[in-house]
Every structure is written in structure tokens, then in C-alpha cells.
Design a protein around this motif. Structure first.
Motif, PDB file in Angstrom:
ATOM      1  N   VAL A 247       0.854  -1.184   0.000  1.00  0.00           N
ATOM      2  CA  VAL A 247       0.000   0.000   0.000  1.00  0.00           C
ATOM      3  C   VAL A 247       0.890   1.233   0.000  1.00  0.00           C
ATOM      4  N   SER A 248       0.575   2.185  -0.872  1.00  0.00           N
ATOM      5  CA  SER A 248       1.294   3.455  -0.874  1.00  0.00           C
ATOM      6  C   SER A 248       0.360   4.562  -0.413  1.00  0.00           C
ATOM      7  N   CYS A 249       0.901   5.470   0.383  1.00  0.00           N
ATOM      8  CA  CYS A 249       0.199   6.669   0.834  1.00  0.00           C
ATOM      9  C   CYS A 249       0.796   7.834   0.061  1.00  0.00           C
TER      10      CYS A 249
ATOM     11  N   GLY B  34     -10.862   9.616  -0.854  1.00  0.00           N
ATOM     12  CA  GLY B  34     -11.786  10.068   0.173  1.00  0.00           C
ATOM     13  C   GLY B  34     -11.166  11.044   1.146  1.00  0.00           C
ATOM     14  N   HIS B  35      -9.848  11.034   1.269  1.00  0.00           N
ATOM     15  CA  HIS B  35      -9.183  11.999   2.138  1.00  0.00           C
ATOM     16  C   HIS B  35      -9.173  13.370   1.468  1.00  0.00           C
ATOM     17  N   GLU B  36      -9.145  14.416   2.275  1.00  0.00           N
ATOM     18  CA  GLU B  36      -9.125  15.779   1.747  1.00  0.00           C
ATOM     19  C   GLU B  36      -7.740  16.405   1.782  1.00  0.00           C
ATOM     20  N   GLU B  37      -6.776  15.713   2.374  1.00  0.00           N
ATOM     21  CA  GLU B  37      -5.383  16.168   2.427  1.00  0.00           C
ATOM     22  C   GLU B  37      -4.476  14.979   2.131  1.00  0.00           C
ATOM     23  N   SER B  38      -3.176  15.216   2.102  1.00  0.00           N
ATOM     24  CA  SER B  38      -2.197  14.159   1.853  1.00  0.00           C
ATOM     25  C   SER B  38      -2.357  13.018   2.849  1.00  0.00           C
ATOM     26  N   VAL B  39      -2.287  11.801   2.355  1.00  0.00           N
ATOM     27  CA  VAL B  39      -2.366  10.623   3.225  1.00  0.00           C
ATOM     28  C   VAL B  39      -0.967  10.364   3.771  1.00  0.00           C
ATOM     29  N   THR B  40      -0.859  10.333   5.091  1.00  0.00           N
ATOM     30  CA  THR B  40       0.461  10.240   5.718  1.00  0.00           C
ATOM     31  C   THR B  40       0.806   8.855   6.245  1.00  0.00           C
ATOM     32  N   CYS B  41      -0.204   8.031   6.523  1.00  0.00           N
ATOM     33  CA  CYS B  41       0.083   6.735   7.124  1.00  0.00           C
ATOM     34  C   CYS B  41      -1.106   5.803   6.948  1.00  0.00           C
TER      35      CYS B  41
END
Length: 92
Positions: A30-32, A55-62
Motif C-alpha cells: 500500500v502506498s500513501c 476520500g481523504h481531503e489532504e495528503s495521506v500520511t500513514c
């Protein structure tokens, strides 16, 4: 010490990868990413991109795999999302 190796496969993403981890034993990774998505890559099928989770509204960090088999992720806006593996990772 500099280690040299042979590149097996390059995974392409249009945005900066933030994190990469093993998922579901050794079958997937899985890549974020900064593009607000998680991507699931199949290591048994020449690292084919099999799923993009949006679905996220900002960068996925983890992200982390839960004991239930679901996937949890957090983004820069401090929102945690639980992705349901039973429904091709639709957000629950």
C-alpha cells in the motif's frame, strides 16, 4: 557503505509517495500519497495497481492493516478513515 542492487520494478505515481508498506501477507503493498489517495499494488501480478482509495481531503500520511483485514489511514487534516475490505475497501 553504499549498497547496489538490481531494480526489479518501478512503481509510477504522479505525486510524491509518503509511505509504503506491506499489506495482506506478502501479496500486496500500500502506498500513501500527497494526491490524497492510497494505492494497493499486487506483488504477485508484476506489481499491478489494483485499487485506488479516494476520500481523504489532504495528503495521506500513514496507513495500517487492522486485525479485521480492513485498512486504516490518516491524512494531514488529522482524519482517520477505515476502509472496509469486504466491499473492495469502500470507506466505512
Amino acid at each position: 557503505m553504499l549498497c547496489k542492487g538490481v531494480i526489479h520494478k518501478n512503481l509510477k505515481n504522479d505525486y510524491f509517495f509518503r509511505k509504503l508498506q506491506k499489506f495482506c501477507s506478502n501479496e500486496n503493498i500500500v502506498s500513501c500519497s500527497n494526491d490524497k489517495t492510497l494505492k494497493i499494488w499486487d506483488t504477485n501480478d508484476n506489481y499491478k495497481l489494483t485499487c485506488t482509495l479516494e476520500g481523504h481531503e489532504e495528503s495521506v500520511t500513514c496507513s495500517i492493516r487492522l486485525m479485521s483485514g480492513n485498512l486504516a489511514s490518516i491524512s494531514s487534516d488529522d482524519v482517520i478513515r477505515i476502509w472496509d475490505a469486504r466491499y473492495n475497501f469502500k470507506c466505512s
